[in-house]
Each structure stands twice: as C-alpha cells, then as structure tokens.
Design a protein around this motif. Structure first.
Motif, PDB file in Angstrom:
ATOM      1  N   LEU A   1       0.848  -1.195   0.000  1.00 35.78           N
ATOM      2  CA  LEU A   1       0.000   0.000   0.000  1.00 35.78           C
ATOM      3  C   LEU A   1       0.885   1.248   0.000  1.00 35.78           C
ATOM      4  O   LEU A   1       0.694   2.167  -0.789  1.00 35.78           O
ATOM      5  CB  LEU A   1      -0.902  -0.033   1.231  1.00 35.78           C
ATOM      6  CG  LEU A   1      -1.985   1.033   1.362  1.00 35.78           C
ATOM      7  CD1 LEU A   1      -3.138   0.468   2.175  1.00 35.78           C
ATOM      8  CD2 LEU A   1      -1.496   2.290   2.020  1.00 35.78           C
ATOM      9  N   LEU A   2       1.886   1.235   0.887  1.00 38.41           N
ATOM     10  CA  LEU A   2       2.779   2.393   0.948  1.00 38.41           C
ATOM     11  C   LEU A   2       3.564   2.557  -0.343  1.00 38.41           C
ATOM     12  O   LEU A   2       3.793   3.676  -0.803  1.00 38.41           O
ATOM     13  CB  LEU A   2       3.756   2.226   2.114  1.00 38.41           C
ATOM     14  CG  LEU A   2       3.195   2.509   3.491  1.00 38.41           C
ATOM     15  CD1 LEU A   2       4.297   2.401   4.525  1.00 38.41           C
ATOM     16  CD2 LEU A   2       2.591   3.897   3.529  1.00 38.41           C
ATOM     17  N   ALA A   3       3.961   1.440  -0.943  1.00 37.45           N
ATOM     18  CA  ALA A   3       4.739   1.533  -2.174  1.00 37.45           C
ATOM     19  C   ALA A   3       3.920   2.200  -3.268  1.00 37.45           C
ATOM     20  O   ALA A   3       4.387   3.117  -3.948  1.00 37.45           O
ATOM     21  CB  ALA A   3       5.187   0.146  -2.604  1.00 37.45           C
ATOM     22  N   TYR A   4       2.673   1.747  -3.432  1.00 39.66           N
ATOM     23  CA  TYR A   4       1.842   2.381  -4.459  1.00 39.66           C
ATOM     24  C   TYR A   4       1.510   3.815  -4.078  1.00 39.66           C
ATOM     25  O   TYR A   4       1.346   4.679  -4.942  1.00 39.66           O
ATOM     26  CB  TYR A   4       0.570   1.565  -4.690  1.00 39.66           C
ATOM     27  CG  TYR A   4       0.806   0.422  -5.620  1.00 39.66           C
ATOM     28  CD1 TYR A   4       1.083   0.655  -6.965  1.00 39.66           C
ATOM     29  CD2 TYR A   4       0.797  -0.882  -5.167  1.00 39.66           C
ATOM     30  CE1 TYR A   4       1.326  -0.394  -7.825  1.00 39.66           C
ATOM     31  CE2 TYR A   4       1.043  -1.934  -6.021  1.00 39.66           C
ATOM     32  CZ  TYR A   4       1.309  -1.679  -7.352  1.00 39.66           C
ATOM     33  OH  TYR A   4       1.561  -2.717  -8.205  1.00 39.66           O
ATOM     34  N   SER A   5       1.420   4.066  -2.783  1.00 33.46           N
ATOM     35  CA  SER A   5       1.196   5.442  -2.363  1.00 33.46           C
ATOM     36  C   SER A   5       2.383   6.316  -2.770  1.00 33.46           C
ATOM     37  O   SER A   5       2.220   7.473  -3.166  1.00 33.46           O
ATOM     38  CB  SER A   5       0.971   5.476  -0.860  1.00 33.46           C
ATOM     39  OG  SER A   5       1.679   6.527  -0.275  1.00 33.46           O
ATOM     40  N   THR A   6       3.595   5.746  -2.700  1.00 33.17           N
ATOM     41  CA  THR A   6       4.760   6.506  -3.149  1.00 33.17           C
ATOM     42  C   THR A   6       4.653   6.822  -4.635  1.00 33.17           C
ATOM     43  O   THR A   6       4.914   7.941  -5.066  1.00 33.17           O
ATOM     44  CB  THR A   6       6.045   5.716  -2.884  1.00 33.17           C
ATOM     45  OG1 THR A   6       6.109   5.410  -1.514  1.00 33.17           O
ATOM     46  CG2 THR A   6       7.248   6.520  -3.264  1.00 33.17           C
ATOM     47  N   VAL A   7       4.247   5.816  -5.409  1.00 33.35           N
ATOM     48  CA  VAL A   7       4.059   6.046  -6.845  1.00 33.35           C
ATOM     49  C   VAL A   7       3.142   7.242  -7.049  1.00 33.35           C
ATOM     50  O   VAL A   7       3.421   8.173  -7.809  1.00 33.35           O
ATOM     51  CB  VAL A   7       3.461   4.795  -7.513  1.00 33.35           C
ATOM     52  CG1 VAL A   7       3.072   5.080  -8.941  1.00 33.35           C
ATOM     53  CG2 VAL A   7       4.445   3.641  -7.455  1.00 33.35           C
ATOM     54  N   SER A   8       2.041   7.202  -6.310  1.00 27.84           N
ATOM     55  CA  SER A   8       1.029   8.245  -6.462  1.00 27.84           C
ATOM     56  C   SER A   8       1.580   9.612  -6.063  1.00 27.84           C
ATOM     57  O   SER A   8       1.409  10.611  -6.773  1.00 27.84           O
ATOM     58  CB  SER A   8      -0.169   7.836  -5.612  1.00 27.84           C
ATOM     59  OG  SER A   8      -0.952   8.924  -5.288  1.00 27.84           O
TER      60      SER A   8
ATOM     61  N   PHE B   1      -6.655   6.128   5.445  1.00 28.55           N
ATOM     62  CA  PHE B   1      -7.449   5.598   6.544  1.00 28.55           C
ATOM     63  C   PHE B   1      -7.474   4.080   6.550  1.00 28.55           C
ATOM     64  O   PHE B   1      -7.546   3.453   7.592  1.00 28.55           O
ATOM     65  CB  PHE B   1      -8.870   6.172   6.491  1.00 28.55           C
ATOM     66  CG  PHE B   1      -8.930   7.506   7.152  1.00 28.55           C
ATOM     67  CD1 PHE B   1      -9.152   7.599   8.526  1.00 28.55           C
ATOM     68  CD2 PHE B   1      -8.719   8.668   6.432  1.00 28.55           C
ATOM     69  CE1 PHE B   1      -9.163   8.826   9.150  1.00 28.55           C
ATOM     70  CE2 PHE B   1      -8.728   9.890   7.041  1.00 28.55           C
ATOM     71  CZ  PHE B   1      -8.950   9.981   8.416  1.00 28.55           C
ATOM     72  N   ARG B   2      -7.381   3.512   5.355  1.00 27.93           N
ATOM     73  CA  ARG B   2      -7.330   2.058   5.270  1.00 27.93           C
ATOM     74  C   ARG B   2      -6.112   1.540   6.024  1.00 27.93           C
ATOM     75  O   ARG B   2      -6.164   0.530   6.715  1.00 27.93           O
ATOM     76  CB  ARG B   2      -7.241   1.679   3.804  1.00 27.93           C
ATOM     77  CG  ARG B   2      -7.344   0.221   3.527  1.00 27.93           C
ATOM     78  CD  ARG B   2      -7.425   0.014   2.022  1.00 27.93           C
ATOM     79  NE  ARG B   2      -6.955  -1.296   1.654  1.00 27.93           N
ATOM     80  CZ  ARG B   2      -7.650  -2.399   1.794  1.00 27.93           C
ATOM     81  NH1 ARG B   2      -8.864  -2.343   2.305  1.00 27.93           N
ATOM     82  NH2 ARG B   2      -7.159  -3.561   1.441  1.00 27.93           N
ATOM     83  N   LEU B   3      -5.014   2.288   5.913  1.00 26.50           N
ATOM     84  CA  LEU B   3      -3.793   1.911   6.607  1.00 26.50           C
ATOM     85  C   LEU B   3      -4.006   1.902   8.114  1.00 26.50           C
ATOM     86  O   LEU B   3      -3.479   1.055   8.829  1.00 26.50           O
ATOM     87  CB  LEU B   3      -2.700   2.905   6.216  1.00 26.50           C
ATOM     88  CG  LEU B   3      -1.278   2.631   6.635  1.00 26.50           C
ATOM     89  CD1 LEU B   3      -0.369   2.994   5.491  1.00 26.50           C
ATOM     90  CD2 LEU B   3      -0.869   3.415   7.845  1.00 26.50           C
TER      91      LEU B   3
END
Lengths: 164, 778
Positions: free
Chosen positions: B293-300, B416-418
């Motif tokens: 999740l964090l990795a894709y959040s970084t992409v974003s 929030f999912r996190l």
C-alpha cells in the motif's frame, strides 16, 4: 602424462586430482631441481625487466609454468593459497601504484625512478614501475594458475560428447 | 561537500570489513558516514542569500571531465534530507534486522547507495551526474536483491534495474546532447540560448523525461517500485521516501530550468504526473499488504510532485518543494511504522490485523499523525502543501483540479485504510505477542512524525526550509506563504469536497472493492514487462541454438566465414596501395620455411598429439622470427606463451574424444577449402596493408625518451608500464576477469551448485510467511 582417452575407475569421481597426472618418480626428481631454478629465473626476469628483456608478464608465465610442473609432479600445489586470490591483490597493487602519483598531482600512472648508491650494491636504480610490474606479475600468475588448476581438478569422466 | 559524498563510500568499505565483527552495531558506524551530509545544514541555513559554493575535483581536464559539486539551496536541501533519512535508516536497522543478517554487506550497500545519491544531488558536472545516477541504479539493485535467495527479491531487483537502466541510457544520450548543444558539461555553465535554439533540444528533452519517469516510477514505468519493497524495510524507507525514487523528481526540478520554457515540457509531465497520482492511489487502495500500500502510495505521491515541478512556474516549484519535505517526513515515518508492525506481529496483511492501538500506543500515535499528514488533514504539513497543490491546479483549469481532487480523495481513503489495523477487535496471527517496539525502532519513526507535525503547526519552519531553494530553482518571485488558514478559498472548498469523497470511499469500502475488481484491466505494465522479458529470453535462446549449439567445426565455419566477409569488404571498400615489401633478410628464410612446414604439418597430422606438437612448431618459429628481427622481448614472451599454452592444452587434452579420420562429405571439403583460402588471402592482404605507414611512425619518440622520462633502457617494458601503463592496467583486468570466468565455468561443472543452494536463506523479520503479497498491479 597425456594418456589418450583415459578410463578412470568408476569410484574415482571425487578425487581431487585425476591419477594419470601424478606419481612419476622421474618427473618428481627432475622437477625438484628445475622448480627452484625456474622460479629464480622468473624473479630475475621480473627484476631486470625495466632495463633488459623481461617484465612482469613473462615472469608471471614462467612462474605459473613452474608451479604447474610442481603440481603435476607432486599432486598438490606449492602455493599455499588459492591462486585466484592473487588476482585482486595484483590488480590493487598496480592500481595503487598508478593512484599515488595522481594523488600527488601528477598524471595517473606516471612512474618515477631514481638512484641509490650503497656500499654493498653500488649504484642502483629503483623505479616505481617495478611495483606496477609486480602487480602484473601477480595477476598473470594468479590468472593462469587458476585456469590450469581448474582444468586439472575437473574430473575426466565428464568428457565432452563426441563432437561430430 | 566532497567529503559528504566520499565519506559514505569510504565507510562502505569500512563497514564491509567490520560487519562480521561488530554485527548489528555496524549501524552506528554507518550512521557516522552521514555526518558530513548533516553538516551541510550549516551552509543551507545561510542559503537563500548566500552564493552557492562550488567544489571542483579535476579528473580529465582535456575532456572536460571533473567532479564538480555545487551547493545551491536545492541541492543542499536534498543532501541534508538524504543525510537525515540515511542516518535514521541506519539506526533503525540496528534494532530491526535479525542477528543472523549479513550486516557488513547490508551496511556497505546502504552507504554506497547513500553516497551515490549525495553525489547525484550535488553534481554540477553532467557526466558526473550521469555516473552517480547509474550508481544509484546499481546500488539499489544490490539493496533490493539483498535477500537474494528469495525469488521475489531477485525479480524485484532485476525489474528495478532493467527499468531504471533503460532511463539511464536515455539520460546518457540526453546529457551528451545537452553538453553538445549547450557548449559545456557544467550544469550551471550551460549556454541556455544556444541550447534552446539547437535542433537537439527536443530529443534531449524527451530523453531526459524518459530518465526521470523511469526513475520516479511514473506511468507506465511504475511497475518496478512496488516490487522494490522486497528490500528490508529500513531500505524501503530510504529508497522510497527520500532518495532513489525522488531522483527523477530532482532531475525534473533541476532540468526544468533548461527545458521549462518549452510547452512540451509541461505538456508531457503534468498529465503523466496527474495520471500517476490517480492510478497509483487507485491501486494502493486495493492492496492488502501494508508495505505494498505504501509503495503504491509513493508512486502516487511522486506523480503529484512530478506534476507540480512540471508546471515549471514559481508557484508550482514552491508547492512542490514544500510537499517534497512533507512527503519525505510522513512517508519515511510510515515505513518505519509498518516495519514496527511487521516486527511485532510477523505479518503486514491488513485483514490479519486489528486493534493494535492498545498493544502499540506510541506506534499508533505516530501512524495516526503521519497518515493524517498523507491524507492532507490539518493541522499537519501534508494539508498545507496539498492546499498549494490545489491552488496550482486551479490556475490550470477545471479538468486539472478535478483529476487532482480524485487522486487526493483516493489518497484520503487509503490513508485511513492503513489505520484500520489499529482499530476494531484485537487481531493478530497466532503466536505473536505484539507489545510496544524498542526505542531503536520507535525513535526514528517518532522524530519524523514530529517533523511532520511541526511542519503543520509551525508552517514558518517548513517555509524557511522551502525558501532555501528559491534561488536555485528560480521561484524567489513567488509571494505565497505556507499557512494553515487562508480564509475560505476555492482550494479549501475543494479540500472539503475531497474529504467528502474520501469518506464516501471509506464508507462504501465493500462496493469500492467490488468495483475495483471489476475494473481490473487484463493487460497491465507487469504483464507487458514479463511478456517482453520472456520474448527476449526465447529469442536469445533460439539464436544461441542456431549459432552456438552446432558442432565445433560448424561454429568455426560461421566465424571464419564472417571474418572473411568482413575482411573482404574492408579490402574492397578501401583498396590499399601496397607498400613494396623490399627484400626480406635471407637469414629468415629457413624460419619461414619452418612456419609453413608447421602449418602444413597440422593438416596432415592424424593424432591430436602430433597436431599439438606441430602447432608448437609454428609458435616457436614465430619466436625465432622475432629474435631474428631483434625483438628479444617478443621472442621471450612468445616462447613462454607457447609453453604455457601447450601445458593448458594437455590439461584439456584428457577430455577430448579420440581424433581420427572423420567421414567428410565432398561438398563440405570444398567449402572448407574455400573458407581457408579466403581467410588466408584476407589475412595476408590485411597484413600487407598494415605494413604501409599512414602517418610518421611513433616509435622514434619512445626510443628517444624512454630512458630520460622513465629511467628504463628496455623500451618495450617502459612502454608497457609507463607510457601506456593504462592499457596494461586494462589488460590485466581482462586477464583477471577471464581467469575468474574460466574458474566459474570449471567449478560449476564440478557440482559447485548444490553447495550454493544449500546455504540457507537468512531468517529475518521481513521473511514472508505468506504467499506472494503484491497484487501484481491491480
């Protein structure tokens, strides 16, 4: 020593050295005398390379030849360490000889030389190139020995399939 | 600055040596390597006003190669950022890694990476910049693949390397073009008018973008970043939050000064960045693994930064720099938090976790603040920079702000999912007893969270930091400020709308999940990547089967035929006027006869042994010829090479099948004759052509100077060790490499492989108990 198409015993797979290479008494006797001579001559070649025919490459090949001879005659290496380990040390030595002049503000690999006179040796030249050559020597000894030992250690049973 | 760049490299060697002895405590040594980088904060504090310092270490002046480090506000800011996160990651790893980790290797890689990253951000020389860029690719490959016994780590490392190496090639070409068109290899010394007028401008721009997009994981190159999380968590924090992936953002920010004038620049970056923002957030929302999740959040988030810098106006750069700081703070903090959760519970799967709030109260506090900053909720830093982002996008038009809001709403939802793992009934895998993490893990996370909070509560601090880069990035004219309350502005309304949307997404989580599953495209970047690599594999194995798999004589035929063709073509295209050979010395005639006899003898020999001996004849004959031509060095070398070759041959001899007459087809005999004849003719022609001197010979120079300049009477040796010592150095590197390669071949053939596989994978907190956890891109 070059028996064609050897057929080793089935149980001899794990032997460190295949039998046909060692154990010849004549070879042993001769190599005992020759080994030291060749090594000495190789070192002489290395030493005098700067001013007369010789140099690290030739001396390295000669040393390797002597060591291989010893290995063939006695079945174990005269060198106490894995020859492949000489390669990085030689490279590092050559590179450092080049690096020192660079750090002193001169071109990379610029060699230096001078003369020292002592009572024992008389006038005598030193050159930083000798160190560089020593590096070359180590790499050549290590490299060619590593290849030769590698080949000597392979089990002859794993022969190449007929190539035509 | 030079020290800041080089110390990590020095310490990397040190740590590699100390690792086995000091164990996990190597981390304290490693952290010291970043001290000079932290000290760069001193020049930074004087920054918007002070003149950038320039430190030049000359390398090859004639080629304009130098290691030029330029400490302008932006570079220094970045360097300090790397220093801070690098130090924290080193310290965090001390508590995080298991006792059986190979610490020497781990810290050496980490420091090599940190050093190349510092070099990259500080470089002013374009060539050096490219060099450090590639170094970051290589070192991140090593870091991601640290647990190389796991196939996922290998896959991630290779993928990251292939993708960023593709961009690296683009950067190399771009840097060359910029250097040619701008008339300098110094980034600050480029002639901008000439560059903009040059026809190379557009290709250089596109290639730069390729490099930036691959490194910063923009669409469609985002596939490598999530798999890069196979690295240990401290590394992920370092790679994802502060450094590696931001290299692309850095490139866009720095080169924006060169290319920003072009409409193409913004025209490409902004849409790509926004698309990445939305797509990355969309995929992040459906991950069940916290780290994924964090990795894709970084992409974003990188998409967001990219689009802001891509605007290439003062407002965008100001907002981007502010968000850069915020992102580094909250993302590194979140990675550290996830590391703690993983460390305490042994899993990172969201469905397996719940109610951790009670067991990990401090971690929860850090996670809450950092996530809220990521979601853009006041009073945290992320909120302020997101307001600026909205401002900037509002000025661009309604489509832009709509996309930006969509992306931010998704960000809000996944933030929030996190946090869901902290609420609800307590749940964790059987056997794990989660309790509060040791201070070694908590303190780095806590510090970063506090920074995120400070950036929000005291916007002046963040603004002061942002403003240090204003001269370097040319946004000094921008009048805006960082503040929590601007009054009721369109940006605030957009934010409220975003929250509503985000809350809706959270409330309807079940339906959203169904929708996401339905919208999953069948073809995505990963499938394309695997199809491509598979295709290359198939192609190469077929090619090898066709050319290398044949019997040795056939291989020789192909090689000789190709050589003859090339030689023939060369002679045909450039017919040489052959030099009269003159009369050869009579004394050499017997030797020549010997050579010919040797060559003929090989053909007539029936046993291999005879063939070897007769081949030796030609070798020793050449040695004699060298001697006759007064070249004792060459003769000696030839003799020894001949001797050693014979030894090596005899060693290999034992494996060859019995020779003898092979059945030959008649046409094949003719073909071989033809090949041999054309090769012989071609070689003779080439030698004859080579006899003619096209320029005055250079040998007299060596003969005259070898004693004066290098103190040696043996010209050949002086040539080898002094005049052309660099060649020799290269050659011994080749000798060493060949020896290692042969050794590897021979030893692998002896069954060295089982021993390699027997070495057990190092157990570690990150070792997954679970099946593959990354949903290969939605």
């Amino acid at each position: 020593m070059s028996r064609e198409n050897p057929t080793p015993a089935p149980g001899a797979r794990r032997g460190p050295t295949p039998p046909p290479l060692t154990g010849d008494p004549i070879l042993r006797t001769v190599s005992r005398a020759v080994f030291a001579l060749v090594i000495l001559f190789a070192l002489l070649l290395l030493w005098r390379g700067h001013n007369a025919p010789g140099g690290g490459f030739i001396a390295g090949l000669m040393t390797a030849a002597a060591l291989i001879l010893h290995r063939i005659a006695y079945g174990h290496s005269a060198l106490r360490l894995d020859p492949a380990r000489l390669v990085p040390w030689g490279l590092a030595l050559s590179f450092l000889t080049g690096l020192v002049p660079y750090l002193l503000g001169r071109p990379f690999l610029k060699s230096d030389y001078g003369y020292i006179t002592t009572a024992l040796t008389g006038k005598f030249e030193w050159a930083s190139a000798l160190l560089f050559d020593l590096g070359v020597y180590l790499v050549v000894v290590g490299g060619s020995l590593a290849i030769a030992y590698g080949l000597a250690e392979v089990n002859p049973q794993e022969r190449v399939e007929d190539d035509q | 600055m030079t020290l800041a760049v080089f110390l990590p490299f020095l310490f990397a060697a040190l740590c590699a040596g100390l690792g086995p002895r000091l164990g996990r405590r190597t981390g304290y040594v490693a952290a010291l390597a970043f001290v000079p980088a932290l000290l760069l904060a001193l020049p930074l504090s004087a920054m918007p006003a002070a003149v950038p310092a320039l430190e030049v270490t000359r390398w090859v002046p004639t080629l304009d190669l130098a290691l030029a480090l330029r400490g302008d506000g932006f570079s220094l800011l970045f360097a300090v950022l790397i220093g801070v996160i690098g130090t924290l990651a080193s310290l965090y790893a001390v508590a995080y890694l298991s006792e059986r980790e190979r610490f020497g290797r781990f810290y050496a890689y980490l420091l090599l990476f940190g050093g190349s990253m510092l070099g990259l951000v500080l470089s002013d020389n374009l060539i050096a910049l490219f060099g450090f860029w590639e170094l970051t690719s290589v070192t991140s490959f090593l870091l991601i693949g640290l647990w190389h016994t796991r196939s996922a780590a290998r896959d991630g490392a290779v993928k990251a390397f292939l993708v960023s190496a593709l961009g690296g090639l683009g950067l190399l070409a771009a840097v060359a073009m910029i250097g040619i068109a701008g008339g300098s290899t110094s980034l600050s010394g480029l002639n901008l008018e000439a560059l903009r007028a040059s026809p190379l401008f557009v290709p250089a721009l596109l290639l730069t973008l390729l490099a930036a997009f691959t490194k910063s994981a923009q669409l469609p190159f985002h596939l490598w970043l999530p798999t890069a999380m196979e690295a240990p968590t401290p590394v992920s924090a370092f790679l994802h939050s502060a450094t590696m992936v931001k290299a692309g953002v850095l490139l866009v920010a720095k080169f924006g000064l060169l290319f920003g004038s072009s409409a193409l620049w913004s025209g490409i970056i902004v849409p790509v960045g926004l698309a990445t923002l939305v797509w990355g957030a969309w995929i992040a929302l459906r991950q069940t693994d916290l780290k994924a999740l964090l990795a894709y959040s970084t992409v974003s988030q990188l998409g967001l930064l990219m689009s802001l810098y891509g605007l290439a106006d003062a407002e965008g750069k100001f907002a981007a720099t502010a968000h850069l700081l915020n992102h580094a703070a909250f993302k590194a903090a979140l990675f550290f938090v996830v590391g703690i959760i993983d460390h305490e519970t042994g899993t990172r799967e969201i469905p397996l976790l719940g109610g951790l709030r009670k067991a990990l109260p401090l971690t929860f506090a850090a996670a809450l603040l950092a996530s809220l900053s990521m979601a853009g909720v006041p009073p945290l830093g992320g909120f302020i920079s997101k307001e600026l982002f909205y401002e900037a996008m509002l000025h661009r038009g309604p489509v832009f702000i709509a996309v930006a809001m969509l992306g931010s709403a998704l960000t809000f939802a996944y933030s929030f999912r996190l946090l869901r793992v902290f609420w609800g009934p307590p749940r964790h895998p059987v056997g794990a007893e989660p309790h509060e993490a040791p201070p070694g893990l908590l303190v780095p996370a806590g510090l970063l969270t506090l920074t995120a909070l400070t950036f929000g509560l005291l916007p002046g601090s963040a603004e002061a930091l942002t403003r240090t880069a204003q001269n370097a990035l040319d946004f000094a004219a921008y009048r805006g400020h960082l503040q929590l309350w601007h009054g009721v502005t369109p940006a605030l309304l957009a934010t409220l709308l975003t929250w509503g949307l985000g809350a809706g997404l959270i409330g309807q989580a079940g339906r959203v999940a169904i929708l996401q599953r339905r919208l999953t495209p069948r073809v995505n970047a990963n499938t394309v990547y695997y199809a491509l690599t598979e295709g290359v594999n198939v192609l190469s194995s077929r090619l090898i089967a066709r050319t290398q798999g044949l019997a040795l004589p056939d291989q020789l035929r192909i090689m000789l035929g190709a050589a003859a063709l090339i030689a023939g073509y060369a002679v045909w295209r450039a017919p040489q006027v052959f030099h009269p050979i003159g009369t050869p010395p009579l004394a050499l005639l017997p030797i020549a006869a010997l050579l010919v006899a040797g060559a003929v003898g090989v053909l007539l020999a029936h046993s291999r042994l005879t063939a070897v001996v007769v081949t030796g004849l030609t070798g020793f004959g050449s040695a004699a010829a060298f001697l006759g031509l007064r070249a004792p060095d060459l003769a000696l070398t030839q003799l020894l090479v001949e001797a050693v070759t014979v030894i090596l041959y005899l060693l290999a001899f034992r494996y060859l099948p019995r020779g003898g007459d092979l059945p030959r087809a008649r046409w094949r005999l003719r073909l071989d004759l033809l090949l041999a004849a054309s090769m012989g003719l071609g070689a003779t022609l080439l030698v004859l052509a080579g006899v003619r001197f096209l320029a005055p010979p250079i040998s007299p120079y060596y003969l005259a100077n070898s004693y004066e300049l290098a103190g040696g009477r043996n010209v050949v040796n002086v040539l080898l060790v002094d005049f052309r010592g660099f060649d020799t150095l290269g050659e011994i590197v080749v000798v060493g490499t060949v020896a290692l390669a042969v050794l590897a071949l021979v030893r692998l053939g002896k069954g060295g492989r089982p021993r390699l596989e027997a070495s057990a994978p190092p157990p570690s907190p990150d070792t997954p108990p679970a099946p593959p956890r990354i949903k290969e891109e939605a």
